[in-house]
Design a protein around this motif. Sequence first.
Motif, PDB file in Angstrom:
ATOM      1  N   TRP C   4     -14.805   1.414 -84.472  1.00 47.16           N
ATOM      2  CA  TRP C   4     -13.628   0.947 -83.710  1.00 47.16           C
ATOM      3  C   TRP C   4     -13.887  -0.480 -83.282  1.00 47.16           C
ATOM      4  O   TRP C   4     -15.025  -0.820 -82.920  1.00 47.16           O
ATOM      5  N   ARG C   5     -12.863  -1.298 -83.349  1.00 48.88           N
ATOM      6  CA  ARG C   5     -12.963  -2.643 -82.791  1.00 48.88           C
ATOM      7  C   ARG C   5     -11.652  -2.945 -82.070  1.00 48.88           C
ATOM      8  O   ARG C   5     -10.587  -2.538 -82.535  1.00 48.88           O
ATOM      9  N   ILE C  13     -14.782  -6.560 -80.016  1.00 46.16           N
ATOM     10  CA  ILE C  13     -15.829  -5.720 -79.414  1.00 46.16           C
ATOM     11  C   ILE C  13     -15.633  -4.286 -79.891  1.00 46.16           C
ATOM     12  O   ILE C  13     -14.555  -3.919 -80.335  1.00 46.16           O
ATOM     13  N   ASP C  14     -16.685  -3.469 -79.785  1.00 52.31           N
ATOM     14  CA  ASP C  14     -16.488  -2.051 -80.060  1.00 52.31           C
ATOM     15  C   ASP C  14     -16.416  -1.304 -78.735  1.00 52.31           C
ATOM     16  O   ASP C  14     -16.590  -1.884 -77.661  1.00 52.31           O
ATOM     17  N   TRP C  16     -18.288   0.679 -77.332  1.00 54.08           N
ATOM     18  CA  TRP C  16     -19.522   0.873 -76.581  1.00 54.08           C
ATOM     19  C   TRP C  16     -19.830  -0.303 -75.668  1.00 54.08           C
ATOM     20  O   TRP C  16     -20.847  -0.304 -74.970  1.00 54.08           O
TER      21      TRP C  16
END
Lengths: 324, 317, 308, 324
Positions: C4-5, C13-14, C16
């Motif tokens: 995922w981004r 960003i992802d 996390w």
Amino acid sequence: MSAARWSYALNQWDTNIDTFVRKREHERALKTVSISGFSAVELTAASFGAWEPLGNPRQIRDLYGSVAAFGEVLRGCALDGISSYVYDPFIGFDVEMGRGHDPLDPSSAGPIAETSEWFAGTVRELGGSVLVVRPVGSAWQTGPLDDSQIEVLANLWDAVGRRTAALGVELALHVDFLSALRLGDGLDRLLAATDADVVGLALDTAELAVAGMDPVAVYRRHASRVRHVQLKDAREVVDEAEAMTPHAEQFVRTEGGRRGIERWFFEPTDEGGLVDFEAFVSALHEHGYAGWIVVESDQSPHPAESTMVSGWYVQKRLAPLLAR
Amino acid sequence: MATKWSYMDHWVTETPQGPLPPSFNRTYMDRYVKQLSALGFQGFDTFFFYLPMLQGMYGSVPAFEHFLQDNGFEKITGIFSAYPYATKHTAPHVRETHDRIVADCEYTLRGIEGLAGVENFIVMPSSTDWQTEPVTDDKIKIMADLWNRVGRITLEHGLKTTCHFEFWGAIRTRPQLELFFEHTDPEYVYFFCDTAQHTIAGVDPVQMFRDYKDRCTGFHFKDTKNVDTTGMYRTAPDPELMAPDVERWFYPMGEGGLVDFPSLMKEIVASGYDGWLTVEHDKAELGGGTYAEATCLAKWYIDNVLAEAQREAEAAL
Amino acid sequence: MDHWRSNSPSGPIDQWRSRRTMTRFLRQVAAVGFDAIDTFDFRYWQILEQYGSVANYQEFVQEQGLERIVNTFHGVYYEPDRYAPEVPETHATIVEDFKVTMDRWSGIQLDNVIVMPGSRFYDDHGPTDDQLKHAADVWAKVGEVTQQYGVNLTCHHEHYAGIRNRRQIDTFYAYADPRYVKFFVDTAQHCIADVDPVDVYEAHHERVTGFHFKDTRNKDVNEDYKLFPDAEVSAVTTEKWFYEMGTAEGLVDFERMMRSVRDHGYEGWISVEHDKADKLGGDYAESTAISRWYAKNVLDGIYAGAGA
Amino acid sequence: MKDTLRWSYAINAWNLRMDVFVRHEEQQRALKTLSVLGFDHVELASGMGGRWENLGTPEIILINHGSAEGLLAFLRRAGISGVSSWCWDPGQPAEETGYAFLMTRNPADHDAIVEAAKPFVDLLAAAGGDQLVVRPAGSAWMAPPLGDGDAGIVGSLWNRVGEVAAAAGVGVSLHYDCLQPFHTEEQLVSLLDATDPALVGLALDTAELTIGGIDPVAFYDAHHGRVAHVQLKDTRFQDAGQEYLTPGAEATMLKGGAGRRIERWFYELGTEGGLVDVEAFVASLRAHGYGGWVVVEGDKGGNATEVAMLNSWFLQRRLGVEKV
């Protein structure tokens, strides 16, 4: 004309493990840096195997055939080469995503020196002149450094510096905003304890500013030791208490701490921020600084725009201050 | 010969409200100008509908031009005006709408008063082909009459009315272009060479320049990877964004497109043309691109590839 | 499945990045109607740092309306001198690695730990028969370990990995103990490697313990699978391999796949995976929504329907 | 959404600028996204008109889809069953009407506005829509302060449009936005008082009211009888006083933040630091037996898909609304 040269850090393009892998992506970034008025790029050491093809000499070789072939690519994009490599000894290169070595552990000296030499050779081959290193871990991990710890570090970096110097590459210690060197007079003591001939300072304007230090004052205090400059801006300060947060790299630098800061670093511009770039570059001029000035955005929603905006600022505002 | 490069404003950038033009606010606009400045562009082309926004952000359009000049630009070089979608109020092929169009042009001219010297008043000479069909010689002559009229007025303000032909416009084929130029007055109506648009329409832009160089007052240097061979130019309501087989028509120079830019550059040098050369990016964000990167790569291509073609051509003179 | 981004003020960003971004991610996944998530087990250190324990992280997931974490993907770089299924000398290391891994994840009940059964970067001949046998052996040993934790060891065949074509897959499973070595079907990966995902599923359905439903528009016709550093990002003519289900020009026949899944009485989880969805102007959030739309509006009806 | 309230989603969130959201497949993707998030109706919004407003203006919609039935068939392909409402600002110059600049406060423009409303009313009615949601008057900064007669003038226009719409079976509702001149509660009520409750209602927008300094919950409780339409979104900011009167407020305030660097005002429901008490507001709708549409909006909020997903999550998990 000043002897200082302008470079741009490529790290802002490398936003995640599987990005910035294709040669085409590299080429587009390199042309962007070139046409924005910079003559070289700074690379950052990384260990994520083939997905970090500019992360270390082995990966460069694997993707481009040889380090020299990558040098051809740089010149084909109208750049002179690289200025520098940034190496953090906590990252290991023996295996992918490996854990490296703690500079405070005396037994690390051998492997760190060897890896430093490995990178320094590549810096040399690609036309650069500086190896930038993270000299010590973060403040929350160590607390203020005592004399014996300073001595361990000084021994390590003196030894590394001698070896890189033999390759024609200068060693420069980089202080980040979470670094143990922000505590007390750690930075001053480490510089005093190291050999000025082979160990220099990499002065990063934004990291110092976030750490609550005035980069102009730090520069003036240590002008004779500064071998490398990284230019970027910041808007928020992290005080000592916040820097001591356990796992501050994750909770403060990555997550933004309690304040939820989503972006720490900004392009050097005149848009307002903690760093007074014109005063800083004027100070470089006064002291006849002759090394690389690497512009960084480090984090950017839009790498090409950051490069261009920085290019404007360098061309129109900063470079003229050096050319007086 | 020193080439002068200008940039045609379609830029989109990331904002907290999504990807939007830099007219989002003054800070974004300032940064945009600085970015172009960093690459060495000297001219700035824009659309007529941006003039009120520039006035709002900078106090006046001339104040915006001063900001450009503070950043190494010479001036605003071109203003683009168009009626791509024909309505009952405005349609170049309908003579009854000409008074309104002329009035609009006069209004735009008032909006650029006080500038250092805009050179080109760039127009789409027709609306969409599908709204103009059948495209008859008579309709082309009606359009020629309109631009003769407009050209006379803009020239009084020091601007040349210059025609930019879309691949989906009603004047698109080589015979249509010839007929149009035959019926327009060379003193009032000029040719603006958009390399990609002509190529898509199956017209060779280099040959077009060769044949109309005496009337040429500008270029959009942009590339394409497709020639429209299936009549996509007739897609309603808009072929540029809705063509069934082609999601993206336009590409920056140097990305493997169909236009032979070095040849064009040599032709330009050989002709003695000394006007502006303009980079245009349109929909650069489609397929994941960004305007900033496209602009860097285009200017890199100019300085590193076209400059070489230019040197070769100059040596051959 | 955890790729995922999203955009942020500091660039892509992802999820996390922070607990805040994780919250937004989980809410979006829940909103379109997914019931659970999968993850990578190399996130373990980050989970410890950010959430304290794997169980805590699963609770965090549940607070946003999802049931649990179903599968974890074991991401390791294979190197012949250190860690490679085809090399028996490294098998002890591999088995030991899984003992550690299963301990780490024992705070929650997973269905599968997913592995790439073979190394990548093979020459024209691919792995030898012996090498396939060695790989089968080690995964059986590993499967014994994982089953002590009630978790299946299941194999996911990347289009660029050593066990990629139909012959290699069939040979591998012929050697691999069906009690311990399970099969995880990735519709797009098989398709790219010119393996019909439905046929290969039907041939091995008894040991299938999971699916990645994703689509592709291209088969590998350039021997991209040999490319360094990674065929998924370096392919010569294919800049983006993976698309969500229901994409135009998709090569996977999901309706046929779903009929087959139904007819074989499969009742486990089906995972949707997006990999590099943000390439060429794509968007993870949109791909997530569109694929769930497809599952709900096309596939659910097939699964619920009577046997064909 | 399975609920006693009727939920719809505003499609304008995807139509960020003039040349996006044009291709049918792009629109299908947005519609499928809304469908799987549980919405089965959408709200349309007019724009500048012309060849790129494929879901914006009647003439262009008809070129694309031939008829209201064609439009509905297009929506149904994605699992969306209908159109709840259509937003229209008569003061926004549109290509089809020759970019006429019409002002509701100018009685001389009233005939033209009534005429311009007809295609919207006709297509909306044919598509089974419920409300024509209109901007009652142009931005406050663009005209002199309201005079005593203005509410009456503007009200009389909307009564006329209301009659036209009622004849076609469609309601008209006046949308409160934070820049239009009927800004205070008193001014807003004076406008409502100048209209016929049988023909004209209020379109209550929770975020816009909040920015304008009016508490949407209290306002709804006091005036629920006049509320014919609801738009639900959140905000983190309020007008600091008179910011809506800043010249160019659309840009200087809503994009530039009136010097406060607020570059984004509108947020998804339940956003951190959101000022709208959405739960209380929706509870109040239920308490008063509200029978109109509740349109969730995600415009000017960044990534339209992410915002839509977060909005749906909020409906499902915080408001207890079940998906279709």
